[in-house]
Structure formats: structure tokens, C-alpha cells
Design a protein around this motif. Sequence first.
Motif, PDB file in Angstrom:
ATOM      1  N   VAL A 301       0.842  -1.204   0.000  1.00  9.93           N
ATOM      2  CA  VAL A 301       0.000   0.000   0.000  1.00  9.93           C
ATOM      3  C   VAL A 301       0.873   1.249   0.000  1.00  9.93           C
ATOM      4  O   VAL A 301       0.644   2.198  -0.765  1.00  9.93           O
ATOM      5  CB  VAL A 301      -0.951   0.002   1.216  1.00  9.93           C
ATOM      6  N   PHE A 302       1.891   1.272   0.853  1.00  8.39           N
ATOM      7  CA  PHE A 302       2.781   2.421   0.926  1.00  8.39           C
ATOM      8  C   PHE A 302       3.555   2.599  -0.384  1.00  8.39           C
ATOM      9  O   PHE A 302       3.641   3.719  -0.923  1.00  8.39           O
ATOM     10  CB  PHE A 302       3.756   2.264   2.099  1.00  8.39           C
ATOM     11  N   ILE A 303       4.125   1.512  -0.903  1.00 14.10           N
ATOM     12  CA  ILE A 303       4.890   1.609  -2.153  1.00 14.10           C
ATOM     13  C   ILE A 303       3.994   2.074  -3.292  1.00 14.10           C
ATOM     14  O   ILE A 303       4.364   2.948  -4.089  1.00 14.10           O
ATOM     15  CB  ILE A 303       5.535   0.251  -2.488  1.00 14.10           C
ATOM     16  N   GLY A 304       2.789   1.518  -3.369  1.00 15.16           N
ATOM     17  CA  GLY A 304       1.862   1.898  -4.430  1.00 15.16           C
ATOM     18  C   GLY A 304       1.444   3.354  -4.361  1.00 15.16           C
ATOM     19  O   GLY A 304       1.331   4.036  -5.388  1.00 15.16           O
ATOM     20  N   ALA A 305       1.233   3.857  -3.137  1.00 13.81           N
ATOM     21  CA  ALA A 305       0.839   5.263  -2.981  1.00 13.81           C
ATOM     22  C   ALA A 305       1.915   6.195  -3.501  1.00 13.81           C
ATOM     23  O   ALA A 305       1.630   7.172  -4.218  1.00 13.81           O
ATOM     24  CB  ALA A 305       0.529   5.562  -1.519  1.00 13.81           C
ATOM     25  N   TYR A 306       3.169   5.905  -3.169  1.00 10.79           N
ATOM     26  CA  TYR A 306       4.262   6.743  -3.661  1.00 10.79           C
ATOM     27  C   TYR A 306       4.449   6.587  -5.162  1.00 10.79           C
ATOM     28  O   TYR A 306       4.685   7.580  -5.880  1.00 10.79           O
ATOM     29  CB  TYR A 306       5.556   6.400  -2.923  1.00 10.79           C
ATOM     30  N   ALA A 307       4.359   5.361  -5.656  1.00  6.48           N
ATOM     31  CA  ALA A 307       4.562   5.119  -7.086  1.00  6.48           C
ATOM     32  C   ALA A 307       3.517   5.841  -7.928  1.00  6.48           C
ATOM     33  O   ALA A 307       3.827   6.407  -8.987  1.00  6.48           O
ATOM     34  CB  ALA A 307       4.525   3.617  -7.373  1.00  6.48           C
ATOM     35  N   ILE A 308       2.279   5.851  -7.470  1.00 12.36           N
ATOM     36  CA  ILE A 308       1.190   6.455  -8.241  1.00 12.36           C
ATOM     37  C   ILE A 308       1.126   7.961  -8.034  1.00 12.36           C
ATOM     38  O   ILE A 308       0.589   8.693  -8.872  1.00 12.36           O
ATOM     39  CB  ILE A 308      -0.141   5.771  -7.862  1.00 12.36           C
ATOM     40  N   SER A 309       1.717   8.455  -6.954  1.00 13.00           N
ATOM     41  CA  SER A 309       1.649   9.896  -6.675  1.00 13.00           C
ATOM     42  C   SER A 309       2.366  10.739  -7.730  1.00 13.00           C
ATOM     43  O   SER A 309       2.087  11.937  -7.853  1.00 13.00           O
ATOM     44  CB  SER A 309       2.244  10.197  -5.299  1.00 13.00           C
ATOM     45  N   ILE A 310       3.263  10.146  -8.515  1.00 16.41           N
ATOM     46  CA  ILE A 310       3.962  10.923  -9.544  1.00 16.41           C
ATOM     47  C   ILE A 310       3.001  11.400 -10.624  1.00 16.41           C
ATOM     48  O   ILE A 310       3.346  12.251 -11.446  1.00 16.41           O
ATOM     49  CB  ILE A 310       5.106  10.118 -10.188  1.00 16.41           C
ATOM     50  N   ASN A 311       1.774  10.875 -10.601  1.00 11.60           N
ATOM     51  CA  ASN A 311       0.784  11.214 -11.616  1.00 11.60           C
ATOM     52  C   ASN A 311      -0.107  12.380 -11.208  1.00 11.60           C
ATOM     53  O   ASN A 311      -0.948  12.830 -11.992  1.00 11.60           O
ATOM     54  CB  ASN A 311      -0.083   9.977 -11.878  1.00 11.60           C
ATOM     55  N   MET A 312       0.063  12.910 -10.007  1.00  7.23           N
ATOM     56  CA  MET A 312      -0.903  13.865  -9.473  1.00  7.23           C
ATOM     57  C   MET A 312      -0.988  15.167 -10.271  1.00  7.23           C
ATOM     58  O   MET A 312      -2.028  15.816 -10.300  1.00  7.23           O
ATOM     59  CB  MET A 312      -0.561  14.171  -8.016  1.00  7.23           C
ATOM     60  N   SER A 313       0.098  15.570 -10.921  1.00  7.92           N
ATOM     61  CA  SER A 313       0.100  16.843 -11.660  1.00  7.92           C
ATOM     62  C   SER A 313       0.115  16.644 -13.174  1.00  7.92           C
ATOM     63  O   SER A 313       0.319  17.624 -13.910  1.00  7.92           O
ATOM     64  CB  SER A 313       1.305  17.694 -11.246  1.00  7.92           C
ATOM     65  N   MET A 314      -0.115  15.436 -13.650  1.00  9.17           N
ATOM     66  CA  MET A 314      -0.015  15.194 -15.090  1.00  9.17           C
ATOM     67  C   MET A 314      -1.134  15.865 -15.878  1.00  9.17           C
ATOM     68  O   MET A 314      -0.962  16.195 -17.046  1.00  9.17           O
ATOM     69  CB  MET A 314       0.003  13.690 -15.372  1.00  9.17           C
ATOM     70  N   GLY A 315      -2.286  16.085 -15.256  1.00  9.52           N
ATOM     71  CA  GLY A 315      -3.336  16.834 -15.941  1.00  9.52           C
ATOM     72  C   GLY A 315      -2.889  18.256 -16.230  1.00  9.52           C
ATOM     73  O   GLY A 315      -3.148  18.804 -17.313  1.00  9.52           O
ATOM     74  N   THR A 316      -2.199  18.868 -15.274  1.00  6.76           N
ATOM     75  CA  THR A 316      -1.640  20.205 -15.484  1.00  6.76           C
ATOM     76  C   THR A 316      -0.566  20.175 -16.565  1.00  6.76           C
ATOM     77  O   THR A 316      -0.475  21.098 -17.388  1.00  6.76           O
ATOM     78  CB  THR A 316      -1.046  20.729 -14.170  1.00  6.76           C
ATOM     79  N   PHE A 317       0.243  19.123 -16.584  1.00  5.64           N
ATOM     80  CA  PHE A 317       1.284  18.992 -17.600  1.00  5.64           C
ATOM     81  C   PHE A 317       0.675  18.930 -19.003  1.00  5.64           C
ATOM     82  O   PHE A 317       1.231  19.479 -19.960  1.00  5.64           O
ATOM     83  CB  PHE A 317       2.109  17.733 -17.327  1.00  5.64           C
ATOM     84  N   CYS A 318      -0.470  18.276 -19.128  1.00  3.55           N
ATOM     85  CA  CYS A 318      -1.151  18.209 -20.432  1.00  3.55           C
ATOM     86  C   CYS A 318      -1.535  19.597 -20.929  1.00  3.55           C
ATOM     87  O   CYS A 318      -1.626  19.826 -22.142  1.00  3.55           O
ATOM     88  CB  CYS A 318      -2.393  17.329 -20.333  1.00  3.55           C
TER      89      CYS A 318
END
Length: 421
Positions: A301-318
Motif C-alpha cells: 500500500v505504501f509503495i503503491g501510494a508513492y509510485a502512483i503519486s507521480i501522476n498527481m500533476s499530469m493533468g496540469t502537464f497536459c
Amino acid sequence: MGMDKDLDLNSSVYNWAISFFFIGYVILQVPGSTVIAKFSPRWVLPSLAVMWGTIVCLMPVVRDYKEFWALRFILGLTQSCFYPGIIFLFGSWYTKEELGKRIMLFGAGNELSGAVGGITAGAISDIMEGVAGLSAWKWLFIIEGMLAVILGLVGYFLLPNFYHNTDWLTSEERQLAKSRIEKQGVQVVSTTYSWRSMANTLTTPYLWLMVVNVTLIGLTQNLPRNFAIILRDLGFPVAFCNYMLTPVYIFAALAAIFVGWSSDYHNGERAFHIAGVQFWIGTWYMILAAVNRGNNPVVLVFIGAYAISINMSMGTFCMAWLNEFYKQDNNTRAFVIAFVNSVRQITSSLVNVKAWVVSDSPAFWLGKVTSMGAAYASVTITVLIWFLYRIGFRLPEATNKAINEEEEPASAATEETTIRI
């Protein structure tokens, strides 16, 4: 902090409060974005911050949930133009090779707010309860609202206008700013919005494909947002769960800045950064959904949360990429940024309500499977957008050529100065 008891907020009332905010947010976003393109951002954007800060400060005076709904609706109206306005302003100053890291630095602010928000709320809850006869939740709104007002007032002095109507550049510097942007085909000078501009927007595939893509990305950001709930239902104390959000959001902010820097370092490449991140996210959701059908061990759960958190600003990047598609037309660029952002807010929120049901915690199997499919679909859409743009398929046209032709060409002396700089 007792707000639910003071205002009689049950689950339905709270959900409607969220809905009223988004109704106001969407109603004014598209028409409001054209105001940013035509008027001074130095006055418009800080004024928005001052207005919504004032609205937040007024939250403690509401007496029931109906007044709470009304202020939430007005809050949505005041915040609606800010995000697309900032994206538009960045795209009016920076070149393709500079825009990514700056857009993502702006996006990282959202993650940093998540990192410090819980700590701030906890401190106010401990210190301010009963001060001046007010509940802690009222002080939370007053203090955070005042921060927005203060930053808005500072913005009147620090935020720049567009290069052609700013007063702190010399004529040579203004010409340099103009030539840097126009060499990449970006138009900034505002003109009257016409039916040709509307056709330029609606008949090109990039608007609709980006709406789908940004919506899909929005569907993949829910594991970090539900991280505290998952930890709570795994048996951890509530305070610990909230504090664990801080390092996750800090990591997300750093990852966002790195993606933006990498994109600019590779000559403004956007597509494969987006596709690469989404493939990574889809793979992690697949792992999390497959292991014990979502009932993951704590370490995973902890590893997955950090791994997926890199996606939090990708909508802004688009949005940085979207700036480039419609760079030839100032009004169209303002419209598409607001349109894509408003649609993604609505659609992703509606889907997430059904996919990430709180009662499914801590497994959230349906949410993980939905996010996995959305991430892999985003990879496909991103590659399709990249291919169509590469071959020049139905690229948006410059609908304001007359304005550019009427402007005086740069003098030889100015061009020489630009080369030296």
C-alpha cells in the motif's frame, strides 16, 4: 472540528456542497477565461484570489447548510478563471523548451498544499478552539481565507501582464520577449472572438482527444487521495493516517517538477513523458488490483501510494501541451484551456464517485481496475495525439493574421540587440 454539528451537515448535504462548488466553477470558467486573454492578468488574477479569500473568511457566519451551499457556489465562481488564467499567462511568456518545468512547478503547489493542509488544520484545531468564542473550524476558514487575500494583494505588485502591455520592460526587452514567443508561432495580442475562432476550436481533433485524455488521467489519481482512508481501515490511528499524507504529497510535488524539467531538457517533448508515466501508473494499478484482489499488505500500500503519486500533476502537464496545439490563435488558446479543464473536473468527479466508493475501502478493487484501464487508455490516446500532430492532421489555423500583419516589424537595431542578448 464540529462544523458538521453546527451546520447540521450529513453526507448528502456535504456532497451537495461539493456539487454546488463545481457548478459555479464550470459555469464561469469558459466565458471567464476569455476575460483573462483580453484584460490585464495583473489585475484580474489577484482580484480573483482576494474575492475567494473573502468568501472563505465569510464561511464562519453561515447559520445553516443552505447558506453554506450559497457560499460554496459563489466560491466556485470566483475560483473558476484562476487555473486556466495562470496556464494561459505562462504560455504567453515562455517558449516550448521552458514551459514544462514552470507549469509543473505551478502544479506542484497543489501537492504542497495537500502536504501542509492537514498539519495546518491540526495545529488550528489544537490551538484555536474557543479563542474569541469561536470554534476551531471557524478559525480554519478565517486564517486560510486571509492567506488568500494577502497573497492576492501581493499579486497586484508582483504578477506580470503580457509582454506587450507590461510597464517594467524596456522597448528592447519587450521586443525580445515578443520575438522569442512569435518564433514558435505563439500569438498573444488579443482580438475579437469570431465564429471562425469557434470553428477553429471545435473542428480540430486535438480539443476532443485532450478532453478524453485529461479525463482519463484524472481517473488515475485516486489512490493517493484515498491513502489516509485506506490506512485508517487497515487499523492505523487517524492522526497517523493524516500525517502520512504529507510525505506522499511532497514526493508528488518533487516528481512533478522532475517531469517538467525532463520534458524541457528534451526540447519540450510532451507525448512520451505523458505516455510513459501513464504506462507506469497502469502497471501499478494492475499489481495492486491483482494482489489479494485489492486487499494489499501494508508495505505494498505504501509503495503503491508513492509510485502512483507521480501522476498527481499530469493533468496540469497536459495543459502545457495544449498550449502548443492552439498557439496561433490567442482567443482559441484561452478557450480550449478552460474548456478542457472544466470538462475533466466534471467527468472525472462523476466517475470517481462510483468507482472509488468509500465503503469499498481498504481494497478499492473496482477503483483500482477502473484506474488501470484509464491509465492504459491514456497511453493510447497520447500516442494518437502525438501521431496526428506529427503528420499535421487538421492543425488549428491562425485566425488573427491581420493583427500580426499590422504590427510594425522589428528594426534591424532591435534584431541585432536580440541576437546579442
